[in-house]
Design an enzyme around this catalytic site. Sequence first.
Site, short mmCIF file in Angstrom:
data_model
loop_
_atom_site.label_atom_id
_atom_site.label_comp_id
_atom_site.label_asym_id
_atom_site.label_seq_id
_atom_site.Cartn_x
_atom_site.Cartn_y
_atom_site.Cartn_z
N PRO A 1 0.65 -1.26 -0.23
CA PRO A 1 -0.25 -0.22 0.02
C PRO A 1 0.87 1.23 0.14
O PRO A 1 1.44 0.88 0.59
CB PRO A 1 -0.81 -0.64 1.05
N ASN A 2 0.25 2.09 -0.48
CA ASN A 2 0.82 3.92 -0.83
C ASN A 2 1.80 3.57 -1.49
O ASN A 2 2.39 4.76 -2.04
CB ASN A 2 1.22 4.17 0.94
N ARG B 1 4.81 11.14 -1.88
CA ARG B 1 4.76 10.80 -0.95
C ARG B 1 5.80 11.45 0.28
O ARG B 1 7.15 10.16 -0.63
CB ARG B 1 4.37 9.37 -0.54
N ASN C 1 7.88 -5.73 -0.76
CA ASN C 1 8.11 -4.46 0.31
C ASN C 1 6.63 -4.38 0.79
O ASN C 1 5.41 -3.74 -0.19
CB ASN C 1 8.95 -3.42 -0.21
N ALA D 1 2.76 -0.44 5.35
CA ALA D 1 2.85 -0.63 6.66
C ALA D 1 2.34 -1.95 5.94
O ALA D 1 2.47 -2.68 8.34
CB ALA D 1 1.44 0.53 6.58
N GLU E 1 12.75 -9.66 1.85
CA GLU E 1 12.08 -8.21 2.44
C GLU E 1 12.50 -7.11 2.50
O GLU E 1 13.82 -6.81 2.94
CB GLU E 1 11.80 -8.29 3.98
C1 DQA Z 1 7.94 0.89 3.68
C2 DQA Z 1 8.31 1.29 5.59
C3 DQA Z 1 7.06 1.07 6.41
O1 DQA Z 1 6.87 0.98 7.96
C4 DQA Z 1 5.73 2.45 5.94
O2 DQA Z 1 4.61 2.24 6.27
C5 DQA Z 1 5.90 2.55 4.29
C6 DQA Z 1 7.65 1.75 2.75
C7 DQA Z 1 9.90 1.17 3.07
O3 DQA Z 1 9.84 0.62 2.45
O4 DQA Z 1 10.55 2.30 4.12
O5 DQA Z 1 5.09 2.29 2.72
O6 DQA Z 1 8.19 -0.22 3.88
#
Ligand code: DQA
Length: 144
Positions: free
Chosen positions: A10-11, A18, A74, A77, A98
């Site tokens: 997500p995101n 962002r 990845n 969250a 990861e």
């Molecule tokens: C993230 C780290 C996570 O805590 C965060 O919620 C993300 C990005 C990173 O790539 O640093 O969305 O996975």
Amino acid sequence: MKTILLVSGPNLNLLGEREPEIYGDATLADYVELASSTAADHGYELVHRQFNDEGGIVEEIHSARGTHEGIIINPGALTHYGWSIHDALAAYDGPVIEIHLSNPNAREPWRHTSVVAPVALGSIVGFGGYGYELAVNALANALK
Ligand code: DQA
């Protein structure tokens, strides 16, 4: 050609816009391009999928069984509480890496737990986009 799967949570589709002070100015497409060219150097095709929901990630991991040689993930969250992703990866038979752009261990306490780490071969965190190159190299090495 053998394939490896890169899953983005997500995101991450908003990378570039962002919180650039944390995640930088590069886009997800930039990281996918770097990962793809690194994979090609090792003789693998990289397949990328991005999801803003947990169920999509779980289904993609199910589809990877018997299809992709390994997974780089990845989970955004969902890393910190997505136990269904943990279980799906536990049921996957290939190596899992990861990756995080930032170093979650150096951020808010709720980011310090990863439910993915226990089912990953290893975790690459805090190296920004370069981590994608490191992750592909690590996965290719594990697949030798
Ligand atoms: C993230 C780290 C996570 O805590 C965060 O919620 C993300 C990005 C990173 O790539 O640093 O969305 O996975």
